[in-house]
Design a protein around this motif. Structure first.
Motif, PDB file in Angstrom:
ATOM      1  N   SER A 111      -0.597  -2.191  -4.343  1.00  0.00           N
ATOM      2  CA  SER A 111      -0.091  -2.556  -5.514  1.00  0.00           C
ATOM      3  C   SER A 111       0.376  -1.815  -6.745  1.00  0.00           C
ATOM      4  O   SER A 111       1.063  -0.738  -6.696  1.00  0.00           O
ATOM      5  N   SER A 112       1.366  -2.680  -7.868  1.00  0.00           N
ATOM      6  CA  SER A 112       1.366  -2.220  -8.638  1.00  0.00           C
ATOM      7  C   SER A 112       0.325  -0.821 -10.022  1.00  0.00           C
ATOM      8  O   SER A 112      -0.836  -1.608  -9.792  1.00  0.00           O
ATOM      9  N   GLY A 113       1.368  -0.079 -10.771  1.00  0.00           N
ATOM     10  CA  GLY A 113       0.142   0.498 -11.769  1.00  0.00           C
ATOM     11  C   GLY A 113       0.131   1.660 -11.014  1.00  0.00           C
ATOM     12  O   GLY A 113       1.457   2.703 -10.635  1.00  0.00           O
ATOM     13  N   TYR A 155       0.912  -1.141  -0.310  1.00  0.00           N
ATOM     14  CA  TYR A 155      -0.427  -0.021  -0.227  1.00  0.00           C
ATOM     15  C   TYR A 155       1.380   0.947   0.006  1.00  0.00           C
ATOM     16  O   TYR A 155       1.623   0.916   1.027  1.00  0.00           O
ATOM     17  N   PHE A 156       0.419   2.338  -1.000  1.00  0.00           N
ATOM     18  CA  PHE A 156       1.367   2.852  -1.103  1.00  0.00           C
ATOM     19  C   PHE A 156       1.015   4.872  -1.257  1.00  0.00           C
ATOM     20  O   PHE A 156      -0.337   4.597  -1.802  1.00  0.00           O
ATOM     21  N   ALA A 195       0.114   9.276  -9.843  1.00  0.00           N
ATOM     22  CA  ALA A 195       0.805   8.484  -8.550  1.00  0.00           C
ATOM     23  C   ALA A 195       0.913   6.968  -9.295  1.00  0.00           C
ATOM     24  O   ALA A 195       0.474   6.428  -9.763  1.00  0.00           O
ATOM     25  N   GLN A 196       2.400   6.897  -9.668  1.00  0.00           N
ATOM     26  CA  GLN A 196       2.907   5.464 -10.476  1.00  0.00           C
ATOM     27  C   GLN A 196       3.596   4.133  -9.409  1.00  0.00           C
ATOM     28  O   GLN A 196       4.070   4.790  -8.007  1.00  0.00           O
ATOM     29  N   VAL A 197       3.597   3.002  -9.594  1.00  0.00           N
ATOM     30  CA  VAL A 197       4.009   2.008  -8.520  1.00  0.00           C
ATOM     31  C   VAL A 197       4.918   1.339  -9.539  1.00  0.00           C
ATOM     32  O   VAL A 197       3.793   0.499 -10.538  1.00  0.00           O
ATOM     33  N   ILE A 223       8.636   3.812  -6.775  1.00  0.00           N
ATOM     34  CA  ILE A 223       7.304   4.292  -6.543  1.00  0.00           C
ATOM     35  C   ILE A 223       7.446   6.293  -6.951  1.00  0.00           C
ATOM     36  O   ILE A 223       8.099   7.043  -6.810  1.00  0.00           O
ATOM     37  N   SER A 224       6.388   6.698  -7.750  1.00  0.00           N
ATOM     38  CA  SER A 224       6.685   8.179  -8.730  1.00  0.00           C
ATOM     39  C   SER A 224       5.393   9.109  -8.267  1.00  0.00           C
ATOM     40  O   SER A 224       4.697   8.388  -8.457  1.00  0.00           O
ATOM     41  N   LEU A 225       5.124  10.162  -7.925  1.00  0.00           N
ATOM     42  CA  LEU A 225       3.932  11.206  -8.052  1.00  0.00           C
ATOM     43  C   LEU A 225       4.805  12.130  -8.839  1.00  0.00           C
ATOM     44  O   LEU A 225       5.944  13.065  -8.708  1.00  0.00           O
ATOM     45  N   PHE A 226       3.759  12.785 -10.333  1.00  0.00           N
ATOM     46  CA  PHE A 226       4.182  13.492 -11.184  1.00  0.00           C
ATOM     47  C   PHE A 226       2.431  13.783 -11.080  1.00  0.00           C
ATOM     48  O   PHE A 226       1.897  14.873 -10.764  1.00  0.00           O
ATOM     49  N   ILE A 227       2.864  15.391 -10.840  1.00  0.00           N
ATOM     50  CA  ILE A 227       2.033  16.532 -11.135  1.00  0.00           C
ATOM     51  C   ILE A 227       2.592  17.539 -12.517  1.00  0.00           C
ATOM     52  O   ILE A 227       3.569  17.578 -12.919  1.00  0.00           O
ATOM     53  N   ARG A 228       1.154  17.739 -12.632  1.00  0.00           N
ATOM     54  CA  ARG A 228       1.285  18.179 -14.373  1.00  0.00           C
ATOM     55  C   ARG A 228       0.542  19.521 -14.034  1.00  0.00           C
ATOM     56  O   ARG A 228       0.315  19.966 -13.167  1.00  0.00           O
TER      57      ARG A 228
END
Lengths: 115, 112
Positions: B52-54, B32-33, B63-65, B72-77
């Protein structure tokens, strides 16, 4: 929901004194957590309650720390004989305790300064 | 090695930029992320929750896992000055009733 509330927001005390913080979780949230956050660090887990039962305690929670949730609603965190190393932000979080997404929602924190 | 590693920054970008925030972790049991945003002297505010992933998208946030890489990543546009804050990644092995393990947080500044 009115959100998690914490009191006081700030506390300044002298070394050796006892302090007590209060947390009121979101209404009907069964689970309540305490974390500690120092400058430049993420929150670190201290302890967790399911209703009135304290189910988990971190090794960070020394004998000088005690937490209660007597009626399964609000919680108190007491620090006895405070030390300068106790200076930190103390955060409370609550979660609904239901199946599915059980995310933790944080309060504004109590900032403790030990002189 | 800490369980969760996060570059503290600071990260400075101009308004409108795409921001990428990342965390790596070592515990393969994490499932859990979460990403929290924390303004100065305030409590963390939940932004994204992923199991999980995705990928998961919510408005300007994605958010990507990648569990295989433990990343894990967080993108802000279209970043805005109001996005200026500290972003904390958090994760846990179980769904509920468990401690969240946090990264140190990345401080982001978006200039207008």
């Amino acid at each position: 929901d009115t959100g998690v509330s914490q009191d006081p927001r700030h506390k300044i005390t002298k070394r050796g004194q006892n302090v007590t913080f209060r947390c009121d979780p979101i209404s009907e949230h069964n689970r309540l957590y305490w974390y500690r956050q120092t400058l430049g660090q993420g929150p670190e887990f201290l302890t967790y309650f399911q209703n009135e039962a304290q189910l988990e305690k971190s090794r960070l929670l020394s004998d000088r720390f005690s937490a209660e949730r007597p009626k399964g609603s609000f919680s108190t965190l007491e620090i006895q004989r405070t030390e300068q190393g106790d200076s930190a932000m103390y955060l409370c979080a609550s979660s609904p305790g239901r199946a599915g997404t059980d995310t933790q929602y944080f309060g504004p924190g109590t900032r403790l300064t030990v002189l | 090695q800490k369980e969760v590693e996060q570059d503290p920054g600071p990260l400075s970008v101009p308004e409108g930029a795409i921001v990428s925030l990342n965390c790596t972790y070592s515990n393969s049991a994490f499932q859990y992320f979460m990403w929290y945003r924390q303004y100065s002297r305030k409590g963390p505010e939940l932004l994204m929750y992923t199991y999980s992933s995705g990928n998961k998208e919510d408005g300007r946030f994605t958010a990507q896992v990648d569990k295989s890489s433990k990343y894990i990543s967080l993108f802000i546009r279209d970043s805005q000055p109001s996005d200026s804050a500290t972003y904390l990644c958090a994760m846990s092995a179980w769904q509920a009733g468990t401690a969240l393990i946090f990264g140190k947080g990345t401080t982001l500044s978006v200039s207008s």
